[in-house]
Write a protein that holds these residues in place. Sequence first.
Motif, short mmCIF file in Angstrom:
data_model
loop_
_atom_site.label_atom_id
_atom_site.label_comp_id
_atom_site.label_asym_id
_atom_site.label_seq_id
_atom_site.Cartn_x
_atom_site.Cartn_y
_atom_site.Cartn_z
N LYS A 143 79.58 53.87 65.15
CA LYS A 143 78.84 52.64 64.38
C LYS A 143 77.58 51.69 64.76
O LYS A 143 77.52 51.85 65.97
CB LYS A 143 79.53 51.65 63.68
N ALA A 144 76.27 52.30 64.02
CA ALA A 144 75.44 52.12 64.25
C ALA A 144 73.91 51.10 63.55
O ALA A 144 74.48 51.38 62.39
CB ALA A 144 74.88 53.27 65.17
N VAL A 145 73.33 50.27 64.66
CA VAL A 145 72.28 49.87 63.26
C VAL A 145 71.58 50.53 64.14
O VAL A 145 70.43 50.48 65.20
CB VAL A 145 72.47 48.19 63.65
N ASP A 146 70.29 50.39 63.40
CA ASP A 146 68.51 51.67 64.32
C ASP A 146 67.99 50.06 62.96
O ASP A 146 66.90 49.29 62.37
CB ASP A 146 68.35 52.41 62.79
N ILE A 147 67.20 49.00 64.39
CA ILE A 147 66.52 48.28 63.95
C ILE A 147 65.10 48.24 63.47
O ILE A 147 64.55 48.58 64.43
CB ILE A 147 67.04 47.07 65.21
N GLY A 148 64.26 47.56 62.84
CA GLY A 148 62.83 48.00 62.52
C GLY A 148 62.99 49.41 62.27
O GLY A 148 61.69 50.21 63.08
N GLY A 157 61.86 51.31 59.71
CA GLY A 157 60.35 51.85 59.24
C GLY A 157 60.78 52.67 58.24
O GLY A 157 61.16 52.48 57.51
N ALA A 158 60.31 54.43 58.79
CA ALA A 158 60.23 55.12 57.67
C ALA A 158 61.91 56.04 57.20
O ALA A 158 61.97 57.47 57.65
CB ALA A 158 59.19 56.29 57.71
N GLY A 159 62.40 55.19 58.75
CA GLY A 159 63.37 56.27 59.01
C GLY A 159 63.95 56.58 60.27
O GLY A 159 64.84 57.41 60.89
N PHE A 160 63.42 56.09 61.53
CA PHE A 160 63.27 56.53 63.06
C PHE A 160 63.84 55.59 63.21
O PHE A 160 63.73 54.61 63.83
CB PHE A 160 61.90 57.61 63.31
N PRO A 161 64.50 55.62 64.42
CA PRO A 161 65.19 57.41 64.67
C PRO A 161 67.00 57.65 63.55
O PRO A 161 67.29 58.71 63.88
CB PRO A 161 66.15 57.62 66.07
N GLY A 162 66.92 56.49 63.02
CA GLY A 162 68.73 56.14 61.71
C GLY A 162 68.36 57.85 61.03
O GLY A 162 69.43 58.27 61.21
N ILE A 163 67.24 57.90 60.22
CA ILE A 163 67.95 59.43 59.89
C ILE A 163 67.68 60.75 60.08
O ILE A 163 68.68 61.19 59.97
CB ILE A 163 66.48 59.07 58.50
N PRO A 164 67.39 60.87 61.54
CA PRO A 164 67.19 62.23 61.79
C PRO A 164 68.00 62.23 62.66
O PRO A 164 69.46 63.55 63.08
CB PRO A 164 66.21 62.08 62.37
N LEU A 165 68.95 61.08 62.94
CA LEU A 165 70.41 61.37 63.21
C LEU A 165 71.19 61.28 62.65
O LEU A 165 72.49 62.33 62.55
CB LEU A 165 70.68 59.63 64.48
N LYS A 166 70.94 60.47 61.63
CA LYS A 166 72.19 60.77 60.86
C LYS A 166 72.24 62.38 59.98
O LYS A 166 72.94 62.32 59.82
CB LYS A 166 72.09 59.87 59.23
N MET A 178 71.64 64.79 62.39
CA MET A 178 72.28 65.93 63.16
C MET A 178 73.63 65.68 63.30
O MET A 178 74.67 66.09 63.71
CB MET A 178 71.65 65.65 64.01
N VAL A 179 74.46 64.24 62.97
CA VAL A 179 75.39 63.80 62.89
C VAL A 179 76.15 62.59 61.82
O VAL A 179 76.05 62.01 61.59
CB VAL A 179 75.36 62.62 64.75
N PRO A 180 75.99 64.20 60.91
CA PRO A 180 76.66 62.93 59.90
C PRO A 180 78.14 62.60 59.62
O PRO A 180 78.44 61.62 58.67
CB PRO A 180 77.03 64.86 58.86
N GLY A 181 78.76 62.21 60.44
CA GLY A 181 80.40 61.71 60.69
C GLY A 181 78.87 59.86 60.87
O GLY A 181 80.40 58.92 61.45
N LEU A 182 77.51 59.33 61.83
CA LEU A 182 77.54 58.53 62.21
C LEU A 182 77.25 57.67 60.76
O LEU A 182 76.87 57.90 60.17
CB LEU A 182 76.12 58.95 63.07
N GLU A 183 78.16 56.34 60.99
CA GLU A 183 77.64 55.42 60.18
C GLU A 183 76.71 54.41 60.63
O GLU A 183 76.85 54.54 61.87
CB GLU A 183 79.37 54.52 60.35
N ILE A 184 75.68 54.04 59.71
CA ILE A 184 74.53 53.44 59.77
C ILE A 184 74.04 52.88 58.88
O ILE A 184 73.93 53.00 57.71
CB ILE A 184 73.11 54.46 60.34
N LEU A 185 73.38 51.35 59.48
CA LEU A 185 72.93 50.53 58.74
C LEU A 185 70.77 50.72 59.07
O LEU A 185 71.05 50.45 60.64
CB LEU A 185 73.72 49.14 59.70
N LEU A 186 70.47 50.76 57.97
CA LEU A 186 69.06 50.85 58.80
C LEU A 186 68.61 49.22 58.43
O LEU A 186 68.60 49.34 57.09
CB LEU A 186 68.47 52.33 58.03
N LEU A 187 67.88 48.67 59.22
CA LEU A 187 67.44 47.60 58.91
C LEU A 187 65.93 47.52 59.06
O LEU A 187 65.30 48.09 59.96
CB LEU A 187 67.99 46.75 60.03
N ASP A 188 64.71 46.38 58.25
CA ASP A 188 64.08 47.00 57.92
C ASP A 188 64.04 45.60 56.93
O ASP A 188 63.79 44.66 56.25
CB ASP A 188 62.69 47.81 57.45
#
Length: 235
Positions: free
Chosen positions: A70-75, A77-86, A88-98
């Motif tokens: 379970k991760a959070v991508d702080i700041g 922006g356009a989804g980096f690094p959160g979207i590429p990581l998601k 590559m790792v479909p099971g990653l649970e992520i909060l995209l924060l901006d």
Amino acid sequence: METKLKAFFAEFGLTIEMEKIKLFEYYYRLLISENEKYNLTAVTGEDEVIVKHFLDSTAVLLYRDLTDLKAVDIGTGAGFPGIPLKIMVPGLEILLLDSIKKRCQFLERVVRELNFKNVVVLNERAENVGQQKLYRENFDLTFSRAVAEVRILLEFHAPLLRVGGEAILFKGPEVDEELKKAETAAKQLGLGLMDVFHYRLPGNFGERSLVVYKKLKTTPENYPRRPGIPEKRPL
């Protein structure tokens, strides 16, 4: 773009399947088509986006496994690094924060059109989220890429990490000075410097590093301080 993605990922040391290539292609098209509207990135050429945004974001996978975390991508922006990581790792649970609403509107479209599950887009400042019971000390990992200097970032990251979790900061090759300045902040926030992982991007796109801190103990309740203070008066 398919051939380039395959070649660059292979050179970087990562395997990428066709279904993931298709997702990256779709993401690229959305990024370029919506860029002027949302002011997402100054980097728009195929090679540059693939290496500087997509590959650089996935460098975490050279360092560690992210499966079922379970991760959070702080700041984000356009989804980096959160979207590429998601991707590559479909099971990653992520909060995209901006904190910028337009960027979050773009990210909501990306999440919807790429049909992601367990991805939440939140338009809010990290200082506020870190004080919310729903999110505080609730994540295994926190990420930030090209947001601020280390001692400022640590105040955003530490409150969101569970004890034992890791903050992963994307930085350039030279980080020693920032790490020295961050020693006091890390100690006050309950973090310990665990690793600095250096890597080289394919082509002539240079060297980068991941700075990794581990959450050693609970962060004092007075952190993060109110919005704007961490930048004005870094610990």
